[in-house]
Design an enzyme around this catalytic site. Structure first.
Site, PDB file in Angstrom:
ATOM      1  N   CYS A  53     -29.564 -11.572   5.848  1.00  0.00           N
ATOM      2  CA  CYS A  53     -30.363 -11.881   7.052  1.00  0.00           C
ATOM      3  C   CYS A  53     -30.082 -13.293   7.522  1.00  0.00           C
ATOM      4  CB  CYS A  53     -31.852 -11.777   6.746  1.00  0.00           C
ATOM      5  SG  CYS A  53     -32.299 -10.290   5.876  1.00  0.00           S
TER       6      CYS A  53
ATOM      7  N   GLU B 219     -39.335  -9.492   8.905  1.00  0.00           N
ATOM      8  CA  GLU B 219     -38.178 -10.380   8.751  1.00  0.00           C
ATOM      9  C   GLU B 219     -36.962  -9.567   9.173  1.00  0.00           C
ATOM     10  OE1 GLU B 219     -35.034 -11.616   7.828  1.00  0.00           O
ATOM     11  OE2 GLU B 219     -35.476 -11.708   5.678  1.00  0.00           O
TER      12      GLU B 219
ATOM     13  N   LYS C 257     -41.472   1.134  -0.673  1.00  0.00           N
ATOM     14  CA  LYS C 257     -40.500   2.121  -0.184  1.00  0.00           C
ATOM     15  C   LYS C 257     -39.162   1.388  -0.132  1.00  0.00           C
ATOM     16  CE  LYS C 257     -38.208   3.753   2.670  1.00  0.00           C
ATOM     17  NZ  LYS C 257     -36.735   3.931   2.542  1.00  0.00           N
TER      18      LYS C 257
ATOM     19  N   GLU D  51     -26.130  -9.794  15.935  1.00  0.00           N
ATOM     20  CA  GLU D  51     -25.988  -9.819  14.478  1.00  0.00           C
ATOM     21  C   GLU D  51     -24.967  -8.763  14.062  1.00  0.00           C
ATOM     22  OE1 GLU D  51     -29.352  -8.561  12.038  1.00  0.00           O
ATOM     23  OE2 GLU D  51     -28.983 -10.269  10.734  1.00  0.00           O
TER      24      GLU D  51
HETATM   25  P1  ADP Z   1     -30.472  -1.291   8.035  1.00  0.00           P
HETATM   26  O1  ADP Z   1     -30.094  -1.041   9.441  1.00  0.00           O
HETATM   27  O2  ADP Z   1     -30.021  -2.608   7.517  1.00  0.00           O
HETATM   28  O3  ADP Z   1     -30.243  -0.146   7.100  1.00  0.00           O
HETATM   29  P2  ADP Z   1     -33.194  -0.526   8.458  1.00  0.00           P
HETATM   30  O4  ADP Z   1     -34.091  -1.339   9.307  1.00  0.00           O
HETATM   31  O5  ADP Z   1     -32.680   0.753   8.990  1.00  0.00           O
HETATM   32  O6  ADP Z   1     -32.037  -1.515   8.049  1.00  0.00           O
HETATM   33  O7  ADP Z   1     -33.856  -0.219   7.058  1.00  0.00           O
HETATM   34  C1  ADP Z   1     -34.686  -1.118   6.351  1.00  0.00           C
HETATM   35  C2  ADP Z   1     -35.753  -0.330   5.612  1.00  0.00           C
HETATM   36  O8  ADP Z   1     -36.553   0.357   6.591  1.00  0.00           O
HETATM   37  C3  ADP Z   1     -35.237   0.763   4.673  1.00  0.00           C
HETATM   38  O9  ADP Z   1     -36.088   0.860   3.548  1.00  0.00           O
HETATM   39  C4  ADP Z   1     -35.340   2.007   5.525  1.00  0.00           C
HETATM   40  O10 ADP Z   1     -35.471   3.189   4.773  1.00  0.00           O
HETATM   41  C5  ADP Z   1     -36.619   1.737   6.289  1.00  0.00           C
HETATM   42  N1  ADP Z   1     -36.741   2.503   7.550  1.00  0.00           N
HETATM   43  C6  ADP Z   1     -35.755   2.963   8.349  1.00  0.00           C
HETATM   44  N2  ADP Z   1     -36.267   3.644   9.403  1.00  0.00           N
HETATM   45  C7  ADP Z   1     -37.613   3.614   9.260  1.00  0.00           C
HETATM   46  C8  ADP Z   1     -38.711   4.116  10.018  1.00  0.00           C
HETATM   47  N3  ADP Z   1     -38.523   4.809  11.138  1.00  0.00           N
HETATM   48  N4  ADP Z   1     -39.967   3.869   9.583  1.00  0.00           N
HETATM   49  C9  ADP Z   1     -40.171   3.143   8.456  1.00  0.00           C
HETATM   50  N5  ADP Z   1     -39.188   2.655   7.688  1.00  0.00           N
HETATM   51  C10 ADP Z   1     -37.920   2.874   8.075  1.00  0.00           C
END
Ligand code: ADP
Length: 480
Positions: free
Chosen positions: A285, A251, A176, A382
């Protein structure tokens, strides 16, 4: 986008590329313009992808021996290398990353595939001395279906380290990618098909985090989750993994320090001090967002870093400047929000946005902040943007206390001529990787990588990832 040689508005499930009902726009962060559309997968596509992965394990993919898996990975690595320039241009436009850095990402992906291709048939079990009349040995087996939730900042490299290792161990993957940057992940899946991976070994479902991401993390047919991203989402992922009682690798970033002692070779240190903060516009990161400096060298380090900041040029990714834009307007306002809270800090220097940068791009001049106490919010949280804070310290104990004084612990480095100090601090610093007179978390596919504390847990990269992506089975035979 002219470099795309396939339709990105599709998901790959069980060897078939299928359209979804809805799509998501792809924005080029350098211009703000829409440049493509990707599929918006949801729970139905995730169900189908997990089922396809399960079937692959029971079928052609599960029947391959380790050497054959390794050959497929090596072949995929060569395809990535052949397409490296196109992949780099795609990632540059999708993420806003300067072309040179995107090229490094494509070559790193190829190198991960070469490394894990070579390693696939080299992880061995053990025979264990046990009682007379027994023979006992261990087997390393795949988890089964592995979920890979990928962030937008380094799609190619993170797919390489996570999916590469998982495939080497014989898992079937559901990827994903991030909604902000899915294109090179889709290209990877396309190339995996061209390399000859059996249907269902690699599946990809782009979509929103709260839709496709949440459906994948919570799916009862998934046996391992690897996630790279933010702390709040990492926490949700771990909760989902707990519900299904499956292992998870997280991570989650950091607030990584570089420690500069009075006996440091500054000429050697300077490029690392600055580049490790500004690479990918600080959206890394392992960004070195805190520079801790012995008071005797503090003014000199700030002045010399400031020189480099003033020379730093920000512009469109394909123009290959020192920095590109931030990934999105949203990310720019997050970083701007931190800068608005910089009271008490001195702006030591700023870089420049080039004059002809498109008005719709998410450009932000990098900013070097000095005079920070270790408790300032900008020295603790961060930021994920092109901002570094420089913090003075009086002695080694204070340096260690500041370095270890955040919730994170991903990477740290020590700049000092004293071998004894390097060895001492390598043990005292709370981090998953410690660099001595260098800093290079991104480099080195061979080097285990991961965090402690809120930086996450589990190790990716190197051989260590192969342990994480496999299950140890103990076999005890009683033969008398
Ligand atoms: P950032 O804040 O850097 O965008 P995220 O942690 O929001 O990082 O996103 C990292 C990954 O996690 C992306 O692929 C995003 O689509 C996915 N993601 C975001 N929210 C969820 C969730 N509730 N469950 C699973 N995956 C998620």
């Amino acid at each position: 986008m002219k470099e795309l040689w396939f339709d990105p508005a599709r998901v790959l499930i069980g060897g078939d590329w299928a359209a979804t009902e809805a799509v998501l726009p792809v924005e080029d962060p350098s211009t703000g313009a829409g440049v493509a559309e990707i599929a918006r997968g949801g729970a139905a596509e995730i169900d189908a992808a997990v089922e396809a992965a399960r079937k692959a394990l029971a079928g052609a993919w599960g029947a391959l021996d380790a050497t054959e898996r390794g050959r497929l990975l090596a072949r995929l690595g060569r395809l990535v290398e052949e397409r490296a320039e196109a992949l780099a241009r795609i990632e540059a436009q999708d993420v806003g990353k300067p072309l040179k850095q995107a090229r490094a990402g494509a070559l790193a992906l190829a190198r991960y595939l070469e490394f894990y291709g070579g390693a696939a048939d080299k992880l061995m079990g053990e025979t264990i001395p046990y009682r007379v009349g027994y023979t006992v040995y261990t087997l390393r087996e795949p988890h089964g279906v592995t979920a890979h939730i990928i962030p937008w900042n380094y799609p190619m490299q993170i797919i390489g380290r996570s999916v590469g290792a998982a495939l080497a161990m014989g898992n079937a993957c559901v990827i994903k990618p991030a909604e902000e940057a899915s294109l090179t992940a889709l290209a990877f899946a396309r190339l995996a098909q061209e390399a000859g991976f059996p249907a269902g070994a690699v599946n990809i479902v782009p979509g929103l985090g709260e839709e496709a991401g949440a459906a994948l993390a919570g799916h009862p047919g998934v046996q391992h989750i690897s996630f790279t991203g933010s702390v709040p989402v990492g926490s949700l992922i771990q909760a989902a993994a707990a519900t299904n009682v499956v292992p998870v690798t997280l991570e989650l970033g950091g607030k990584s320090p570089q420690l500069v002692f009075e006996d440091a070779d500054l000429d050697a240190a300077l490029p690392f001090l600055v580049n490790a903060g500004l690479q990918n516009a600080g959206q890394t990161c392992s960004a070195a967002s805190r520079i801790l400096v012995a008071r005797a060298r503090y003014d000199e380090v700030v002045a010399r870093m400031a020189e480099r900041y003033r020379a730093a040029q920000v512009g469109p990714a394909l123009g290959d400047h020192d920095l590109g834009p931030l990934i999105s307007g949203k990310q720019k306002s997050v970083v701007q929000g931190f800068l608005d809270r910089a009271e008490g800090l001195e702006v030591a220097a700023e870089g420049q946005v080039v004059g002809d940068a498109p008005a719709g791009g998410h450009f932000l001049a990098p900013r070097l902040l000095a005079g920070a106490g270790p408790d300032h919010v900008l020295a603790r949280e961060e930021i994920f943007g092109p901002v570094q804070v420089v913090i003075p310290f009086d002695d080694e104990d204070e340096a260690v206390a500041i370095a270890n004084g955040t919730d994170f612990g991903l990477v740290a480095s020590v700049w000092s001529a004293s071998g004894a100090r390097q060895m001492r601090l390598a043990k005292r610093l709370r981090a998953g990787q410690v660099f001595l007179n260098t800093y290079g978390a991104g480099g080195g596919v061979e080097l285990p990588f991961g965090g402690v504390g809120k930086s996450g847990h589990g190790r990716e990269k190197g051989f260590e990832a192969l342990y994480g992506f496999s299950v140890l089975k103990t076999v005890a035979a009683h033969h008398g």
